[in-house]
Structure formats: structure tokens, C-alpha cells
Design a protein around this motif. Structure first.
Motif, PDB file in Angstrom:
ATOM      1  N   ASP A  10       0.868  -1.163   0.000  1.00 34.10           N
ATOM      2  CA  ASP A  10       0.000   0.000   0.000  1.00 34.10           C
ATOM      3  C   ASP A  10       0.921   1.234   0.000  1.00 34.10           C
ATOM      4  O   ASP A  10       2.092   1.134   0.379  1.00 34.10           O
ATOM      5  CB  ASP A  10      -0.867  -0.021   1.266  1.00 34.10           C
ATOM      6  CG  ASP A  10      -1.535   1.312   1.508  1.00 34.10           C
ATOM      7  OD1 ASP A  10      -2.280   1.749   0.612  1.00 34.10           O
ATOM      8  OD2 ASP A  10      -1.287   1.927   2.571  1.00 34.10           O
ATOM      9  N   ASP A  12      -0.082   5.166   0.854  1.00 31.59           N
ATOM     10  CA  ASP A  12      -0.261   6.171   1.914  1.00 31.59           C
ATOM     11  C   ASP A  12      -0.392   5.496   3.285  1.00 31.59           C
ATOM     12  O   ASP A  12      -1.260   4.643   3.465  1.00 31.59           O
ATOM     13  CB  ASP A  12      -1.501   7.025   1.614  1.00 31.59           C
ATOM     14  CG  ASP A  12      -1.280   8.481   2.003  1.00 31.59           C
ATOM     15  OD1 ASP A  12      -0.412   8.731   2.870  1.00 31.59           O
ATOM     16  OD2 ASP A  12      -1.966   9.346   1.446  1.00 31.59           O
ATOM     17  N   GLY A  13       0.483   5.856   4.202  1.00 29.03           N
ATOM     18  CA  GLY A  13       0.467   5.245   5.529  1.00 29.03           C
ATOM     19  C   GLY A  13       1.368   4.029   5.641  1.00 29.03           C
ATOM     20  O   GLY A  13       1.603   3.514   6.728  1.00 29.03           O
ATOM     21  N   THR A  14       1.873   3.561   4.484  1.00 27.97           N
ATOM     22  CA  THR A  14       2.747   2.379   4.466  1.00 27.97           C
ATOM     23  C   THR A  14       4.134   2.743   3.933  1.00 27.97           C
ATOM     24  O   THR A  14       5.152   2.427   4.552  1.00 27.97           O
ATOM     25  CB  THR A  14       2.114   1.258   3.613  1.00 27.97           C
ATOM     26  OG1 THR A  14       0.836   0.940   4.178  1.00 27.97           O
ATOM     27  CG2 THR A  14       2.991   0.010   3.594  1.00 27.97           C
ATOM     28  N   ASP A 207      -1.218  -0.473   6.080  1.00 27.09           N
ATOM     29  CA  ASP A 207      -1.490   0.117   7.398  1.00 27.09           C
ATOM     30  C   ASP A 207      -2.968   0.073   7.749  1.00 27.09           C
ATOM     31  O   ASP A 207      -3.331   0.296   8.895  1.00 27.09           O
ATOM     32  CB  ASP A 207      -1.049   1.593   7.400  1.00 27.09           C
ATOM     33  CG  ASP A 207      -1.897   2.429   6.440  1.00 27.09           C
ATOM     34  OD1 ASP A 207      -1.866   2.141   5.223  1.00 27.09           O
ATOM     35  OD2 ASP A 207      -2.604   3.347   6.899  1.00 27.09           O
ATOM     36  N   ASP A 212      -6.403  -2.743   3.181  1.00 28.62           N
ATOM     37  CA  ASP A 212      -5.240  -3.542   2.773  1.00 28.62           C
ATOM     38  C   ASP A 212      -5.302  -4.985   3.266  1.00 28.62           C
ATOM     39  O   ASP A 212      -5.119  -5.930   2.497  1.00 28.62           O
ATOM     40  CB  ASP A 212      -3.951  -2.910   3.319  1.00 28.62           C
ATOM     41  CG  ASP A 212      -3.842  -1.451   2.950  1.00 28.62           C
ATOM     42  OD1 ASP A 212      -4.149  -1.122   1.786  1.00 28.62           O
ATOM     43  OD2 ASP A 212      -3.459  -0.635   3.813  1.00 28.62           O
TER      44      ASP A 212
HETATM   45 MG   LIG Z   1      -2.719   3.176   3.534  1.00 25.97          MG
END
Ligand SMILES: [Mg+2]
Length: 254
Positions: A10, A12-14, A207, A212
Motif C-alpha cells: 500500500d 499512503d500510511g505504508t 497500514d 489492505d
Molecule cells: Mg494506507
């Protein structure tokens, strides 16, 4: 810890938060590349093209080939060209989805005779666009949403995501939409089929438990949750279906 042939990240956030790279993920990606494994990137963001995403990754020091970048927009286009070949498509969405459809030679129309109605995030959406979508779907167009995210965070709080608008159209027209992005397994199926992997070869890293991790579980591959974004490790541990691995960050991966 198991070794895989296809590591699907993933974004965004990962891999990053906004414009800030997540160092543990970037170091892990570089390590895979040194071992000859080119990772995949899987995002529900339909507003950016694979080239724009490639440029963003490059600013973080990640070299990613565009054929390893799977956005819900590009997979939506592939899905339509396979399931509805030569059919006209009507669209609510922005650059990313429009370009993805055009690049696969899909005929986008404003006329009300489309066989497919695609919805991606459109920050200029209004009553008349939504009313048109409802009417087209009642006339028989198949409703496809690039992703079903109901909301996403802004600095002030949550704002509507694409899924909110798709569900509005679906409930007016009385249909069940098809969603392409995570947690639908379609995006991982696209990677498996284009690159000839079986499920055992693949792992989904992310995340967000709801998108995900559920995407990996529904597809049937292993999953790695990282505590660098939306869902905390503590929240993940409360879920019935657990990811294969639950990590604070990818620094913990041996
Ligand atoms: Mg994400």
C-alpha cells in the motif's frame, strides 16, 4: 519469516505519509531490490496516474517501474476492457481515472447510452452529475466504483470519499455496485494474472486493516500489517480475521 516473490505495498500510511517517506518501508524496499525482487505498489487513489505515482516515489528515492504500480484507476480500466469490450463508458472522476480509461482505448461518452458508469473521486461533484449517474444506471449501465472508501482524513476531520457517492447512486438506482479498489480482491487478482504469480507467492503489506489487510485475506494471500498509518496494532488485534504478521514497522522484518 517467509520469503515471497511478490511484495505488494500500500502507499499512503505504508510507504509515505503525505510527502514524508516512511524510512523503515523505504529501507525494506531497497533491500528487496538489492535481492532482485521488484516490489508492487497498490493504491486506492484513482486521482493520480501511474506516472504521477512513479514520480512521487522517485522523490522519496524509490525507483518503481510503472508496470508495478497498480492504482484503482488503472485496474478499473483493465477490468472494463476485459468485461465490457468496445462498450461506451460514462464517468464521474478526475484526471487519473479519465487518463486510465483513455489509455486503454475506452470510449468515454456524455450521452446517456453508456453500458458502464464509472465513479472515481471528483472534488467538483454536484447534484446534476449525481442525478445523471442515477439515471444512467437505471437505464441499465453497470455501476463501477474505483474504490469504496466512505471517508478520508483531512486536517479538520473526515471528508467524503468516493464510496459515499457510489453508494448514493447505487441506493437511488437500486443496484449493487462493483468496487475495484481494496478491500475488493480484484486489484491483487490483476497483479497475479499479469505477472503469473500464485497466491502463495504473494503478500499484501498495509497500514489499513479495512482495506489492505481485508483485500489480502479476501484474495487469499498472506498479509503484513504495519503500525505506521490508519489502523493501530491494538485495533488490529481486536479483529476476528488476523493478518499473517503484525509489525510495528518493517524494521522488525527479519
Ligand atoms: Mg494506507
Amino acid at each position: 519469516m517467509k520469503r515471497y516473490k511478490a511484495y505488494c505495498f500500500d502507499l499512503d500510511g505504508t510507504v509515505y505519509r503525505g510527502n514524508q517517506g516512511i524510512e523503515s518501508a523505504i529501507a525494506f524496499i531497497h533491500k528487496l531490490q538489492r535481492e532482485g525482487i521488484e516490489p508492487f505498489y497498490v493504491t486506492n487513489n484513482s486521482s493520480k496516474t501511474p506516472i504521477q505515482l512513479q514520480q512521487k516515489l522517485a522523490t522519496l528515492g524509490i525507483d518503481a517501474p510503472t508496470d508495478h504500480i497498480y492504482s484503482s484507476a488503472s485496474v478499473t480500466a483493465t477490468y472494463i476492457s476485459e468485461k465490457f469490450p468496445q462498450q461506451k463508458v460514462q464517468l464521474i472522476g478526475s484526471d487519473g481515472i479519465q487518463e486510465a480509461l483513455e489509455s486503454q482505448g475506452i470510449h468515454i461518452t456524455d450521452e446517456a447510452d453508456a453500458k458502464v458508469f464509472v465513479m472515481g473521486i471528483d472534488r467538483e461533484v454536484n447534484y446534476s452529475k449525481l442525478a445523471n449517474a442515477c439515471l444512467a444506471v437505471q437505464k441499465g449501465a453497470h455501476l463501477i466504483g474505483t474504490n469504496e472508501d466512505i471517508k478520508f482524513p483531512s486536517e479538520q476531520g473526515f471528508v467524503p470519499g468516493n464510496g459515499s457517492f457510489v453508494k448514493l447512486v447505487a441506493s437511488v438506482a437500486g443496484v449493487e455496485p462493483v468496487f475495484i479498489g481494496k478491500p475488493s480482491p480484484i486489484i491483487l487478482e490483476a497483479i497475479a494474472s499479469a505477472h503469473h504469480y500464485c497466491k502463495n507467492d504473494m503478500v499484501m503489506i498495509g497500514d489499513n486493516y479495512q482495506t489492505d489487510i481485508l483485500c489480502g485475506i479476501r484474495f487469499g494471500c498472506d498479509t503484513i500489517h504495519v503500525n505506521t498509518g490508519v489502523t493501530s496494532t491494538e485495533q488490529v488485534l481486536l479483529q476476528k480475521d488476523q493478518p499473517t504478521y503484525c509489525l510495528r514497522s518493517l524494521d522488525e522484518w527479519q
